[in-house]
Design a protein around this motif. Structure first.
Motif, PDB file in Angstrom:
ATOM      1  N   GLN A 118       0.830  -1.210   0.000  1.00 11.56           N
ATOM      2  CA  GLN A 118       0.000   0.000   0.000  1.00 11.56           C
ATOM      3  C   GLN A 118       0.865   1.261   0.000  1.00 11.56           C
ATOM      4  O   GLN A 118       0.575   2.232  -0.710  1.00 11.56           O
ATOM      5  CB  GLN A 118      -0.933  -0.003   1.222  1.00 11.56           C
ATOM      6  N   GLU A 119       1.918   1.232   0.801  1.00  7.76           N
ATOM      7  CA  GLU A 119       2.810   2.398   0.837  1.00  7.76           C
ATOM      8  C   GLU A 119       3.477   2.614  -0.512  1.00  7.76           C
ATOM      9  O   GLU A 119       3.593   3.751  -0.997  1.00  7.76           O
ATOM     10  CB  GLU A 119       3.874   2.203   1.919  1.00  7.76           C
ATOM     11  N   ALA A 120       3.909   1.514  -1.137  1.00  4.14           N
ATOM     12  CA  ALA A 120       4.567   1.614  -2.443  1.00  4.14           C
ATOM     13  C   ALA A 120       3.616   2.182  -3.487  1.00  4.14           C
ATOM     14  O   ALA A 120       3.997   3.021  -4.315  1.00  4.14           O
ATOM     15  CB  ALA A 120       5.075   0.245  -2.882  1.00  4.14           C
ATOM     16  N   MET A 121       2.357   1.729  -3.447  1.00  4.02           N
ATOM     17  CA  MET A 121       1.382   2.228  -4.419  1.00  4.02           C
ATOM     18  C   MET A 121       1.097   3.721  -4.196  1.00  4.02           C
ATOM     19  O   MET A 121       0.973   4.485  -5.155  1.00  4.02           O
ATOM     20  CB  MET A 121       0.090   1.413  -4.338  1.00  4.02           C
ATOM     21  N   GLU A 122       0.995   4.123  -2.945  1.00  3.43           N
ATOM     22  CA  GLU A 122       0.757   5.537  -2.641  1.00  3.43           C
ATOM     23  C   GLU A 122       1.917   6.397  -3.145  1.00  3.43           C
ATOM     24  O   GLU A 122       1.713   7.425  -3.788  1.00  3.43           O
ATOM     25  CB  GLU A 122       0.581   5.744  -1.134  1.00  3.43           C
ATOM     26  N   LEU A 123       3.143   5.977  -2.841  1.00  2.00           N
ATOM     27  CA  LEU A 123       4.311   6.748  -3.275  1.00  2.00           C
ATOM     28  C   LEU A 123       4.402   6.791  -4.797  1.00  2.00           C
ATOM     29  O   LEU A 123       4.723   7.831  -5.383  1.00  2.00           O
ATOM     30  CB  LEU A 123       5.594   6.150  -2.690  1.00  2.00           C
ATOM     31  N   SER A 124       4.105   5.670  -5.438  1.00  2.00           N
ATOM     32  CA  SER A 124       4.176   5.625  -6.895  1.00  2.00           C
ATOM     33  C   SER A 124       3.093   6.490  -7.528  1.00  2.00           C
ATOM     34  O   SER A 124       3.330   7.189  -8.511  1.00  2.00           O
ATOM     35  CB  SER A 124       4.028   4.181  -7.390  1.00  2.00           C
ATOM     36  N   HIS A 125       1.898   6.455  -6.937  1.00  2.00           N
ATOM     37  CA  HIS A 125       0.797   7.267  -7.462  1.00  2.00           C
ATOM     38  C   HIS A 125       1.148   8.748  -7.404  1.00  2.00           C
ATOM     39  O   HIS A 125       0.807   9.519  -8.300  1.00  2.00           O
ATOM     40  CB  HIS A 125      -0.482   7.004  -6.662  1.00  2.00           C
ATOM     41  N   PHE A 126       1.862   9.142  -6.354  1.00  4.81           N
ATOM     42  CA  PHE A 126       2.201  10.554  -6.178  1.00  4.81           C
ATOM     43  C   PHE A 126       3.616  10.883  -6.638  1.00  4.81           C
ATOM     44  O   PHE A 126       4.256  11.769  -6.095  1.00  4.81           O
ATOM     45  CB  PHE A 126       1.978  10.961  -4.722  1.00  4.81           C
ATOM     46  N   GLY A 127       4.100  10.151  -7.626  1.00  8.00           N
ATOM     47  CA  GLY A 127       5.294  10.616  -8.309  1.00  8.00           C
ATOM     48  C   GLY A 127       6.553   9.789  -8.209  1.00  8.00           C
ATOM     49  O   GLY A 127       7.507  10.041  -8.938  1.00  8.00           O
TER      50      GLY A 127
END
Length: 814
Positions: free
Chosen positions: A250-259
Motif C-alpha cells: 500500500q505504501e509503495a502504491m501511494e508513493l508511486s501514485h504521487f510521483g
C-alpha cells in the motif's frame, strides 16, 4: 524460478546490457530465470515522436527513424563485434517494417490507438531479441519468447486489460516445457484475443513482469532499475534521501501514485493477492540492498515511509452557495471529467459542501474547464455557482506511511515545518486510512518542501541552516573562520549542519546551493559576480532554501533597509548593524511584526555589547514578568578602549588611531566618538524593555571639541584631534584631580535616556572597567537594590563575530 525485470536505463547502452547479462548469468546458476526487458532507454519516446511527426506530414520523421536505427545498430555491433549478421538481419527486417508503418501514417495523416500500439511495440521486440541473441553468442543457455504469444488482453488499445485466465495458462504451459536456463521476454506488449497487437499502458514492462511472477507463483519478483530502491524522497532534489529497506504494497502504491518513478502502481496488483514480495534493485550497483515491497513491512521506527511529489498540477475549484444541500453536483462533475478521460489525482471538499477542489494534470486544463463550464452552464447563468476557477503552476507533495494513523501530531509537524519556511499550502487531502497526507503547493516551493519535510521526518536529529552573509570585512572574515572551525563540532554535538550558501562584500558576491567551500572562500568571492544588495536578496530568495538566515555584518543603512524584504520571505535576519533597530520606532515595530507574521526570527544581540548576552538577558527579564526601571551602562568598547589608554603622557589622536587599527572603531571614528553609536545602543535597550522612543529623544552631550563636531570628512576630523589636544588633555586632567576615571555612560531612567562622558569616582562599578569591556546594570522591580549586571568584552572583531555566531546557533536550536 526467478523473475526479473530490467528497465529502459538498464538496457540503454551496450555497457549496461553487459551488466544485465552478467546478473542473469549469475542467477541462472541457481535455477531458471524469466527476464522481462523494456525498450532501449529513450526509444519508446522516439517512436511516439516519429509517429507524431509522420501524422503531422513532417518529413523529419525520417531523421527520427534514422536515430532509432543507428542506436540499435551501434548496440548490436558493440555487444557482438563478431558473428552479428543474424542479429543485424533481424533488426533490419523489423526496422524496415517500422519505416513502412511510419510512411503509412504519413500518407493517411492519422495515428489510431491500434496503430500506436503497433508502433511502440518495436522497441521491446528489438531489445529483447538483441539481448537474447547476444547471450546465445556468448554460450549462455538463453532464448527469447515473445510476450505477445503469452499475454492475452481485450482490444482496449494503449491500455489493454489482461485476460488472466488465458494468460496464466499460457505462461505456465510455456515455462513447464522451457529447456533454456534464461528466457528473455519483451515487456509492455501483448496481443488481444483477436490477435491484434496491444500494450499494457505506461509502466507496462513492470506489469508484464508482475503478471509472469503471479502466474508462476514465484517467491519474489525483482525489478531492476537505475537507482538502489525506492528512496525516502526524490534523491535528485534531496541529497540526504536514502533507500527504504522495506515497504508495504500500500505504501509503495501511494508513493508511486504521487510521483515515485521507480514502480508503476498497477504492477503491484497481480502479486498483491498472492503476497509475492517485489525487490527493487540497481543494475548499476547489484550489491546494493535495494527495497523489498511486501505485505507486512513495518520494520522501522518512523511512522512516515516516504515523501513523493507530482509536478505540473492544476487545481480546479467549483464553488457556490447553490451547491449546498443539493445532491448530484459531485456526480456530474466527476462524470464530466470521466467522459473526457481526465484523471483526477487529488480531491478535497469542504464539509459545508460550498466548494470542491480537484487536482488534475496541467495538460488537461483547457479540456476540463470547457467541459465543466458547459455541464454547469445553467447554474453559472443563474449565479448558483461560480465559473470554474483554475490555478496552474502547482505540485502535489504527499507524506506516506502505514503507521501514520497510530501517531499523533504528524500533520501538525508537517504543516508547522512548512509554515516556518514560508511554503503556502493551497489545498490539503487526507484519506480516512490516514496512510497519506497530500498537499498542493507552488511548483517553485517543491524542492524546499521536500528538503524541509525530509529533515523533519528522516533527519530529525540534524537541522540544516543555510547562511547568507553580507559584509566580509574584519568581523565578517572572523565569522566565516569561526564557522569553518566549528562546522564539525556543530554537526556532531549540536546536530546542526551549517552551510554558508552566499557571501558578499562591496565588490563581488558568490553563491553555492550546496555550501561554499570555506577553505577557498576568498578566491571564490574574488572571482564572483558583481555585488548588488538587491541582487544578493533576489538570489537568496530564488534559491528558496529551508532554514535560510541572512547575516548583516555591515554598518550600511541600505543593507538595513532590506531586512523587511528578507523577513517577508521567511528568511531569518541576524544583524550586528544597529541602524535598523535604532531607526524610526515605526520601522523597528514593523520589523518585529514581520518577524512574527512570517515566522522569521530577527536577532540582533551584537547591536549592544558585541558577544555579551545583554539583549538576551533583558528579554528574559521582560518575558518573565519583571519590569525595567533603570539602566546604567558603559556600552562603547571603542570609547572605553580610548579613555582607558588616554592619559597625560599620550596623545588623543594616537589613541584614536590605535583603536581604529585594532578594530575597535568604525572606519569613520566619528560614529563612535560622537556618541551616536552609544545613543543607538541605549535606544535599543529602552525599546526592548517596552518603551517607545526615537533617537532624537536621547540627550547626547558630546565631549568632542567644536571643530571636531563640525568636521566634514574623516581626514579633517583627525586633523582636529591633533589641533585640539589641549581640549582632550583638559578632560583627562579634570578627572585626574578628582581621582576619577573617564567613562562614556549611557543612562535610561523614568522613560528618559542620555549619553555622555562622565567622571566616575573610585568605588563605582564602572571605575575599574578595563580595556574595551562593556558593563550594563539593570535595575528592575525584582532587582531594585542590587542590579543585574552583565560585564565583559564589548568590542573587537572576534567577540562580535562570536555574538553573531551565537545568534545563528540559537536559530539552529529553535
Amino acid at each position: 524460478m526467478k523473475v526479473l525485470k530490467f528497465g529502459g536505463t538498464s538496457v540503454g547502452s551496450s555497457k549496461n546490457i553487459n551488466k544485465v547479462i552478467s546478473i542473469l548469468d549469475t542467477y541462472s546458476k541457481e535455477g531458471k530465470v524469466a527476464c522481462v526487458v523494456s525498450a532501449v532507454g529513450g526509444i519508446t519516446d522516439k517512436l511516439l515522436l516519429a509517429g507524431r511527426q509522420a501524422q503531422a506530414k513532417d518529413a523529419s520523421f525520417n531523421d527520427t527513424f534514422e536515430t532509432i536505427k543507428s542506436t540499435h545498430f551501434s548496440i548490436i555491433k558493440e555487444l557482438n563485434p563478431e558473428n552479428n549478421e543474424g542479429i543485424l538481419a533481424y533488426a533490419e527486417e523489423k526496422l524496415g517494417a517500422l519505416h513502412s508503418l511510419l510512411e503509412g501514417i504519413f500518407l493517411i495523416n492519422e495515428v489510431s490507438p491500434k496503430t500506436s500500439d503497433k508502433l511502440v511495440s518495436f522497441g521491446e521486440l528489438l531489445s529483447s531479441y538483441i539481448i537474447a541473441e547476444t547471450m546465445k553468442n556468448r554460450g549462455l543457455s538463453a532464448t527469447r519468447k515473445n510476450s505477445q504469444e503469452l499475454v492475452v488482453t481485450n482490444s482496449n488499445f494503449t491500455k489493454a486489460e489482461v485476460d488472466y485466465k488465458v494468460t496464466n495458462s499460457n505462461i505456465k504451459r510455456y515455462f513447464e516445457s522451457a529447456e533454456e536456463s534464461i528466457t528473455i521476454l519483451p515487456g509492455f506488449i501483448a496481443n488481444s484475443a483477436l490477435g491484434e497487437q496491444t500494450t499494457l499502458g505506461r509502466g507496462g514492462s513492470d506489469f508484464t513482469a508482475a503478471i509472469v511472477a503471479a502466474a508462476l507463483k514465484v517467491e519474489q519478483l525483482e525489478i531492476w532499475t537505475d537507482v538502489s530502491g525506492m528512496f525516502t524522497t526524490n534523491p535528485k532534489m534531496v541529497k540526504q534521501a536514502y533507500p527504504i529497506k522495506t515497504i508495504s504494497y500500500q505504501e509503495a502504491m501511494e508513493l508511486s501514485h504521487f510521483g515515485a518513478k521507480v514502480l508503476y502502481p498497477p504492477t503491484v496488483q497481480p502479486v498483491l493477492d498472492l503476497e509475492i514480495p517485489i525487490h527493487i534493485k540497481n543494475t548499476m550497483a547489484p550489491e546494493a540492498v535495494g527495497t523489498i515491497i511486501s505485505k507486512d513491512a513495518n520494520g522501522t521506527s518512523s511512522p512516515v515511509k516516504g515523501i513523493s511529489n507530482i509536478s505540473n498540477i492544476a487545481l480546479l475549484t467549483l464553488e457556490g452557495s447553490g451547491m449546498v444541500g443539493i445532491p448530484g453536483f459531485s456526480k456530474r462533475l466527476f462524470e464530466t471529467l470521466s467522459n473526457e478521460k481526465i484523471n483526477v489525482i487529488l480531491i478535497t471538499q469542504a464539509s459545508s459542501e460550498h466548494s470542491i477542489c480537484l487536482g488534475i494534470e496541467e495538460k488537461d486544463v483547457e479540456i476540463a474547464k470547457t467541459a465543466i463550464d458547459i455541464t454547469f452552464e445553467n447554474e453559472i447563468a443563474l449565479h448558483k455557482i461560480e465559473p470554474l476557477t483554475v490555478e496552474t503552476g502547482l505540485s502535489i507533495v504527499a507524506l506516506v506511511g502505514d503507521n501514520m494513523k497510530n501517531h499523533q501530531g504528524i500533520s501538525g509537524k508537517m504543516f508547522s515545518s512548512l509554515g516556518k519556511n514560508n511554503i503556502n499550502i493551497r489545498a490539503i487531502a487526507q484519506g480516512a486510512s490516514e496512510r497519506n497526507i497530500s498537499i498542493v503547493i507552488e511548483d517553485s516551493d517543491v524542492k524546499k518542501a521536500l528538503n524541509t519535510l525530509h529533515e523533519v521526518f528522516f533527519e530529525s536529529i540534524t537541522k540544516q541552516l543555510n547562511v547568507f552573509i553580507t559584509g566580509v570585512g574584519n568581523v565578517g572574515e572572523r565569522l566565516v573562520e569561526q564557522i569553518r572551525q566549528q562546522k564539525k563540532y556543530l554537526k556532531e554535538n549540536l546536530k546542526i549542519n551549517l552551510r554558508v550558501t552566499g557571501l558578499s562584500n562591496s565588490r563581488t558576491m558568490v553563491f553555492d546551493e550546496s555550501g561554499i567551500p570555506l577553505k577557498h572562500w576568498k578566491s571564490l568571492l574574488a572571482d564572483g559576480e558583481k555585488a548588488s544588495l538587491q541582487g544578493f536578496f533576489e538570489k537568496s530568495k530564488a534559491l528558496n532554501l529551508r532554514n535560510s538566515i541572512f547575516v548583516d555584518v555591515t554598518a550600511n543603512a541600505d543593507v538595513a533597509s532590506l531586512y523587511a524584504n528578507y523577513l517577508r520571505e521567511s528568511i531569518a535576519v541576524v544583524a550586528c548593524n544597529k541602524i535598523a533597530c535604532s531607526s524610526d520606532f515605526a520601522n523597528y515595530k514593523e520589523l518585529k511584526r514581520l518577524s512574527l507574521k512570517y515566522n522569521a526570527p530577527f536577532l540582533f544581540e551584537t547591536n549592544v555589547g558585541a558577544g555579551l548576552p545583554i539583549i538576551d538577558t533583558l528579554n528574559n527579564l521582560v518575558a518573565s514578568g519583571d519590569k525595567v526601571t533603570s539602566i546604567q551602562a558603559v556600552l562603547s568598547g571603542s570609547l572605553n578602549f580610548v579613555f582607558n589608554n588616554f592619559n597625560d603622557s599620550t596623545k588623543f589622536y594616537d589613541v584614536v588611531k590605535q583603536a581604529g587599527a585594532e578594530g575597535y572603531t568604525e572606519p569613520d571614528p566619528r560614529i563612535d566618538l560622537s556618541g551616536v553609536d552609544v545613543a543607538r545602543k541605549i535606544l535599543i535597550l529602552a525599546r526592548e524593555s517596552g518603551v517607545e522612543m526615537n533617537l532624537e529623544d536621547i540627550e547626547n552631550t558630546s565631549f568632542l571639541s567644536p571643530s571636531g563636531q563640525e568636521s566634514g570628512t574623516v581626514e579633517e576630523f583627525y586633523k582636529t584631534l591633533i589641533a585640539d589636544e589641549t581640549h582632550y588633555q583638559a578632560l583627562y586632567a579634570s578627572a585626574k584631580t578628582k581621582n576619577a576615571q573617564l567613562k562614556y555612560v549611557a543612562k535610561f531612567d523614568n522613560g528618559k535616556a542620555s549619553v555622555g562622558l562622565q567622571e566616575i569616582p573610585e568605588g563605582h562599578p564602572f571605575y575599574n572597567l578595563e580595556g574595551s569591556d562593556n558593563i550594563v546594570m539593570f535595575y528592575t522591580e525584582r532587582y531594585s537594590q542590587q542590579p543585574m549586571i552583565v560585564k565583559g568584552a564589548g568590542a573587537g572583531a572576534d567577540v562580535t563575530a562570536s555574538g553573531l555566531f551565537a545568534d545563528i546557533i540559537r536559530l539552529g536550536n529553535d
